[in-house]
Design an enzyme around this catalytic site. Structure first.
Site, short mmCIF file in Angstrom:
data_model
loop_
_atom_site.label_atom_id
_atom_site.label_comp_id
_atom_site.label_asym_id
_atom_site.label_seq_id
_atom_site.Cartn_x
_atom_site.Cartn_y
_atom_site.Cartn_z
N GLY A 188 -40.32 -28.31 28.46
CA GLY A 188 -41.32 -28.62 29.49
C GLY A 188 -40.80 -29.41 30.67
O GLY A 188 -41.64 -29.74 31.32
N ARG A 189 -39.53 -29.20 30.96
CA ARG A 189 -38.99 -30.06 32.10
C ARG A 189 -38.94 -31.42 32.03
O ARG A 189 -39.01 -32.01 32.88
CB ARG A 189 -39.31 -29.46 33.38
CG ARG A 189 -39.03 -27.93 33.54
CD ARG A 189 -37.63 -27.66 33.43
NE ARG A 189 -37.20 -26.41 34.07
CZ ARG A 189 -36.90 -25.31 33.09
NH1 ARG A 189 -36.98 -25.48 31.64
NH2 ARG A 189 -36.41 -24.08 33.41
N LEU A 190 -39.43 -31.88 30.88
CA LEU A 190 -39.73 -33.54 30.54
C LEU A 190 -38.25 -34.14 30.25
O LEU A 190 -38.15 -34.41 29.23
CB LEU A 190 -41.00 -33.77 29.60
CG LEU A 190 -42.17 -33.27 30.38
CD1 LEU A 190 -43.25 -33.72 29.46
CD2 LEU A 190 -42.53 -34.04 31.62
#
Length: 210
Positions: A188-190
């Protein structure tokens, strides 16, 4: 497929602060050893970014050849564009990207030449073809043709039939790090991002927002 549709989910690993080494050089060595063990192609390849005296940036790939308590060592022609940039402004940046491990390391620091004796020792360890190539190439300068390079190479083979001396215009640099960031891709691009900053003789470690 359009460029905007190219996507990848990062799921290989995670990075937590309590798992980090207190010394960023030790942390880098740990990750570098894992990149070696994974059999990655040229894990020592790194982007070197410099800025000229007009403030114009440029970047290129170079190869890390050593790392010690001083920092990150690479070699170059001292008359190249990057060498001129570093003479005018020694503040540089390095980036390692290990795609298969979903990791990157960013380094900001100050570049300086290493002692000539160290450059001599490394030059002697290079293959003969690379030693001759250092003499042949007037790095970053315009050249009329590939044939001219070949002619210079043949002439130097004859000039140095045995040992090839190190050119005075070729040698090493070390980048003394001031900031290092370790990035681990996450779902999630976290992403996990941890930044080491030098504070006097110690390092502080901070988590950065992805």
């Amino acid at each position: 497929m359009s460029i905007s549709e190219i996507r990848k989910s990062y799921t290989v690993a995670e990075l937590e602060k309590d798992k980090l080494q207190a010394d960023p050089i030790k942390q880098f060595r740990l990750w570098f050893d894992e990149a070696l063990a994974a059999g990655l192609l040229e894990p020592n390849a790194m982007t070197l970014a410099t800025v000229d005296k007009q403030g114009r940036p440029s970047a290129r790939m170079v190869l890390l050849k050593d790392i010690d308590e001083r920092g990150f060592v690479f070699f170059s022609n001292y008359q190249s564009r990057k060498a001129q940039d570093m003479a005018d402004n020694p503040q540089v940046a390095l980036v390692f990207y290990w795609y298969e491990l979903e990791r990157q390391v960013r380094i900001e620091g100050v570049a300086s030449k290493i002692p000539a004796a160290e450059s001599e020792a490394y030059f002697k360890s290079r293959p003969r073809e690379s030693q001759l190539g250092a003499w042949v190439s007037q790095q970053s300068r315009v050249i009329a043709s590939r044939e001219l390079l070949s002619e210079r190479y043949v002439a130097l083979e004859k000039k140095y039939p045995e040992a090839v001396p190190r050119p005075e215009f070729w040698g090493g640099y070390v980048v003394a790090p001031q900031v290092l960031e370790f990035w681990q891709g996450r779902l999630g691009r976290l992403h996990d991002r941890f930044c080491y900053r030098r504070l006097a003789k110690t390092w502080i470690i901070e988590r950065l927002s992805p």
